[in-house]
Design an enzyme around this catalytic site. Structure first.
Site, mmCIF file in Angstrom:
data_model
loop_
_atom_site.group_PDB
_atom_site.id
_atom_site.type_symbol
_atom_site.label_atom_id
_atom_site.label_comp_id
_atom_site.label_asym_id
_atom_site.label_seq_id
_atom_site.Cartn_x
_atom_site.Cartn_y
_atom_site.Cartn_z
ATOM 1 N N ASP A 107 0.769 -1.258 0.000
ATOM 2 C CA ASP A 107 0.000 0.000 0.000
ATOM 3 C C ASP A 107 0.805 1.317 0.000
ATOM 4 O O ASP A 107 1.786 1.431 0.729
ATOM 5 C CB ASP A 107 -0.861 0.101 1.267
ATOM 6 C CG ASP A 107 -1.608 -1.147 1.593
ATOM 7 O OD1 ASP A 107 -1.517 -2.129 0.847
ATOM 8 O OD2 ASP A 107 -2.295 -1.149 2.632
ATOM 9 N N GLU A 132 -10.630 -2.327 4.535
ATOM 10 C CA GLU A 132 -9.284 -1.811 4.770
ATOM 11 C C GLU A 132 -9.152 -0.394 4.206
ATOM 12 O O GLU A 132 -9.958 0.045 3.379
ATOM 13 C CB GLU A 132 -8.238 -2.721 4.088
ATOM 14 C CG GLU A 132 -8.251 -4.153 4.629
ATOM 15 C CD GLU A 132 -7.130 -5.039 4.076
ATOM 16 O OE1 GLU A 132 -6.543 -5.780 4.857
ATOM 17 O OE2 GLU A 132 -6.868 -5.000 2.865
#
Ligand code: FRU
Length: 524
Positions: free
Chosen positions: A61, A243
């Site tokens: 990420d 998430e």
């Protein structure tokens, strides 16, 4: 610069840069040794030439996206010892245009509270934290601590939120001595804090996820947080864990209407399998996020744009997005050898209203055009069921664009090994899909190629398609009608794609206008 020189210069840069991290000399040596094995960094097979990727090792990420004092920061989930996921650090790179990147030393290392999972960063202009003692402006990172021991034992309190700060615009970081700032009272998958300054209320707002919903908190000083509300049950998709939330305000294009947008990544459960990012359009009153939108909408319908979030504190309030260009279904198995994965192009977000529906459009930022070479626009006609084809040496590092009113066609990217990456507009069914089953190496994971990737395009904003394919060696970002519909897919052709075909699958002549193939310069 020739390749070797470029590699050597890079190597020297990295060694110097690594020399900056005093406490972690064993890591420095490890990476440096690894680097000496191959001085041709950024020349490797499948290495993206104009997307950000780490010099070596595993990345997932994007984290801590923030602009401060002329610099865009990109932090990212990083494991500096292997090309698969491991104890998470925050890797770091900076840019002054979001296109060219400079690698920086690792910003945050795992500590006694755990690995450093995803999170955000803010510019604490008013020194609300008190971290600045001599008039500096603190950059504050807010992230999740993941305690691997607690996770291993099967507790449900192993993720907490911590903060760290930098007083030199991101060069060096200190963790806050009273971490964690948000403890865990028994919520599994309790993570990924995204913070912004809520102007109207004069406080910081933090969103994080807790399994199947998001939670919103407020704070005056980034240290002490109060839970305000939750959002999620009964909304959107729940095929996997929620998430990486992101909450921000947007103007609806061409109106004075303002709406709040909430991003929630979900894994698994994406529309085309595995990881994907959904968004909700609604309101935020300083405490609660509310929406009448029950179903999920997707930031990107492809399989390879995950955990994306937006920049804080951009110079003119632009909403700029970056996503991780991979998927948890196979990200750790893709056939790259020294590093794994890249980020999407930075994209400008816009909120539009078409047929009473809100659409979050995303399109490469303007600065991208500084590395796109000019191309000559041409027009062509393709008879019913005929093929137009063109060879182009640099197709695998280019932007292909055209417009057409024909609703049914196919685009193939091909190489000399017989690989083909296919994009299909099936206007009759309001469908656009990607078939990468024959795109190259696909056998590292069944899910990579065993299904088509569909996108419903029922609300296309005009009566023509404006198609843009951004091809960078091992990825394609498809933007329809200036980003109204987007798909990002990665692929691993056995040799570079060097020819493109457009097949007219309708019964009428297909008119193509503004056809351009523009090479894109390498940023490395
Ligand atoms: C999303 C994610 C986050 C987490 C991080 C761990 O890809 O699972 O929820 O913080 O990756 O690396």
């Amino acid at each position: 610069m020739n390749k070797i020189l470029k590699g050597t210069a890079l190597l020297a840069g990295v060694v110097l840069l690594l020399a900056g991290c005093k406490q972690h000399s064993e890591k420095k040596e490890e990476v440096a040794t690894e680097m000496q094995k191959d001085t041709l960094w950024y020349q490797e097979n499948y290495r993206p030439q104009f997307h950000f990727s780490p010099i070596a090792h595993w990345m997932n990420d994007p984290n801590g996206l923030v602009y401060n004092d002329g610099i865009y920061h990109l932090f990212y989930q990083y494991y500096p010892k292997d090309i698969v996921w491991g104890p998470m650090h925050w890797g770091h790179a900076t840019s002054n245009d979001l296109i060219h990147w400079e690698h920086k030393p690792i910003a945050l290392y795992p500590d006694s509270l755990g690995y450093i999972f995803s999170g955000s960063a803010v510019v604490d202009k008013n020194n609300t934290t008190g971290f600045a003692k001599n008039g500096e402006t603190p950059l504050v990172a807010i992230y999740t601590y993941h305690d691997p021991v607690g996770a291993e034992k099967g507790t449900n309190t192993y993720q907490t939120q911590g903060i760290a700060y930098s007083l030199d615009n991101g060069d060096t970081w200190s963790t806050y001595e009273n971490n964690p700032v948000i403890g865990n009272e028994g919520q599994k998958d309790f993570r990924d804090p995204k913070v912004f300054w809520y102007e109207k209320g004069n406080y910081w707002v933090l969103s994080l996820v807790a399994g199947d919903h998001a939670q919103l908190y407020k704070s005056q000083d980034l240290k002490s947080w109060k839970l305000m509300s939750t959002f999620g049950q009964g909304y959107g998709d729940h095929g996997g864990v929620w998430e990486c939330p992101d909450l921000f305000k947007m103007k609806v294009e061409g109106t004075t209407e303002e709406r709040w947008v909430l991003f929630i990544s979900i894994n698994p459960g994406g529309p085309n399998s595995g990881s994907a990012t959904q968004y909700f359009v609604g309101d935020f009153d300083g405490e609660k996020f509310t929406t009448t939108q029950k179903g999920a909408k997707w930031v990107d319908h492809g399989t390879d744009d995950y955990a994306g979030v937006t920049y804080n504190n951009t110079p003119n309030g632009e909403r700029i997005f970056l996503g991780w260009m991979s998927n948890w279904n196979y990200g750790q198995k893709v056939p790259t050898k020294t590093w794994r994965s890249a980020m999407t192009l930075p994209r400008d977000l816009k909120l539009t209203k078409i047929n009473k529906q809100y659409y979050l459009e995303s399109y490469p930022i303007k600065a991208f055009h500084t590395i796109v070479e000019d191309g000559v626009a041409s027009s062509t006609k393709i008879a019913a069921n005929e093929i137009f084809s063109k060879s182009f040496e640099k197709l695998n590092q280019s932007v292909v664009s055209f417009t057409t009113q024909n609703k049914n066609f196919k685009i193939n990217l091909k190489n000399n090994k017989g690989d083909v990456m296919t994009f299909v507009a099936d206007g009759d069914r309001h469908d656009f899909y990607i078939d990468r089953s024959k795109s190259g190496i696909v056998d590292f994971e069944k899910d990579f190629s065993d299904h088509l990737h569909h996108m419903n395009i029922a609300d296309l904003s005009t009566n023509e398609y404006e198609v843009k394919l951004v091809i960078d060696v091992a990825s394609v970002e498809l933007f329809l009608n200036k980003g109204q519909y987007v798909m990002t897919d990665i692929m691993f052709p056995q040799s570079p794609y060097t020819s493109i075909e457009v097949l007219n699958t309708s019964n009428e002549t297909m008119q193509i206008n503004n056809l351009k193939i523009q090479p894109v310069k390498s940023i490395w």
